[in-house]
Design a protein around this motif. Structure first.
Motif, mmCIF file in Angstrom:
data_model
loop_
_atom_site.group_PDB
_atom_site.id
_atom_site.type_symbol
_atom_site.label_atom_id
_atom_site.label_comp_id
_atom_site.label_asym_id
_atom_site.label_seq_id
_atom_site.Cartn_x
_atom_site.Cartn_y
_atom_site.Cartn_z
ATOM 1 N N VAL A 171 0.974 -1.422 -0.173
ATOM 2 C CA VAL A 171 0.043 0.087 -0.009
ATOM 3 C C VAL A 171 0.934 1.218 -0.040
ATOM 4 C CG1 VAL A 171 -1.871 -1.286 1.223
ATOM 5 C CG2 VAL A 171 -0.140 0.194 2.430
ATOM 6 N N ARG B 258 -6.620 1.562 0.090
ATOM 7 C CA ARG B 258 -5.827 1.364 1.292
ATOM 8 C C ARG B 258 -4.583 2.164 1.523
ATOM 9 N NH1 ARG B 258 -5.247 -4.435 3.253
ATOM 10 N NH2 ARG B 258 -3.433 -4.345 2.197
ATOM 11 N N CYS C 224 -3.446 3.622 9.733
ATOM 12 C CA CYS C 224 -3.775 2.632 8.746
ATOM 13 C C CYS C 224 -5.238 2.868 8.159
ATOM 14 C CB CYS C 224 -3.709 1.301 9.130
ATOM 15 S SG CYS C 224 -2.022 0.870 9.652
ATOM 16 N N TRP C 225 -5.395 3.170 6.883
ATOM 17 C CA TRP C 225 -6.785 3.535 6.278
ATOM 18 C C TRP C 225 -7.299 2.360 5.443
ATOM 19 C CZ3 TRP C 225 -8.731 8.884 6.749
ATOM 20 C CH2 TRP C 225 -7.828 9.814 7.702
ATOM 21 N N ALA C 226 -8.400 2.265 5.232
ATOM 22 C CA ALA C 226 -9.156 1.220 4.244
ATOM 23 C C ALA C 226 -10.575 1.571 3.928
ATOM 24 C CB ALA C 226 -9.108 0.007 4.767
ATOM 25 N N ASP D 93 -10.848 -4.365 6.907
ATOM 26 C CA ASP D 93 -9.496 -4.104 6.220
ATOM 27 C C ASP D 93 -8.517 -3.004 6.796
ATOM 28 O OD1 ASP D 93 -10.519 -5.891 4.381
ATOM 29 O OD2 ASP D 93 -11.433 -4.297 3.039
ATOM 30 N N ALA D 94 -9.015 -2.184 7.523
ATOM 31 C CA ALA D 94 -7.895 -1.213 8.401
ATOM 32 C C ALA D 94 -7.361 -2.030 9.364
ATOM 33 C CB ALA D 94 -8.768 -0.046 8.515
ATOM 34 N N LEU E 39 -4.651 -4.088 7.897
ATOM 35 C CA LEU E 39 -3.496 -3.404 7.590
ATOM 36 C C LEU E 39 -2.864 -2.919 8.799
ATOM 37 C CD1 LEU E 39 -1.865 -2.033 5.318
ATOM 38 C CD2 LEU E 39 -3.410 -0.095 5.373
#
Length: 131
Positions: free
Chosen positions: A24, A37, A63-65, A70-71, A74
């Motif tokens: 990512v 992401r 951590c973005w998603a 999902d975040a 990550l």
């Protein structure tokens, strides 16, 4: 010789840095066109340690998603990657003596509502010395 502050954020956002293998984008700012992401790394300070050659810089790892699960995944993978930096040179002259991380927390972005998990990375590192 004098010590200079360690460039932790530069090392973490480098193309060959410890977060690079997560697949990512890793940057210091939220991209204008946000990918599904990504990881944002922000310096939050730190301190020197009594021994002038050591420092404990601090960075926030966001951590973005698109989905909370999902975040979290990550963040968990980033957490594992940064814990594995102990005894490793993560940037030119930046040796991690002890990898310290807080546990990830769920902290959605208040402006967009986007899922985000984050944690603090505050390793003990050898400082670069300058003449």
């Amino acid at each position: 010789m004098t010590a200079r502050p360690p460039e932790l954020v530069k090392a973490l956002t480098a193309a060959a840095g410890p977060l690079a293998d997560l697949g990512v984008p890793v940057a210091t700012q939220v991209p204008g066109t946000r990918p599904a992401r990504f990881i944002r790394v922000v310096t939050t300070g730190g301190s020197e340690i009594a021994d002038y050659a050591l420092a404990q810089p601090t960075a926030l790892i966001e951590c973005w998603a698109a989905k909370t699960t999902d975040a979290y995944e990550l963040a968990a993978n980033a957490w594992i990657a940064l814990r594995a930096t102990e005894g490793v040179e993560i940037g030119p002259g930046l040796w991690v003596q002890e990898a310290r991380v807080t546990l990830p927390v769920d902290f959605p972005d208040t402006h967009s509502g986007s899922p985000r998990w984050q944690f603090i990375f505050n390793p003990i590192v050898a400082q670069e010395e300058t003449p």
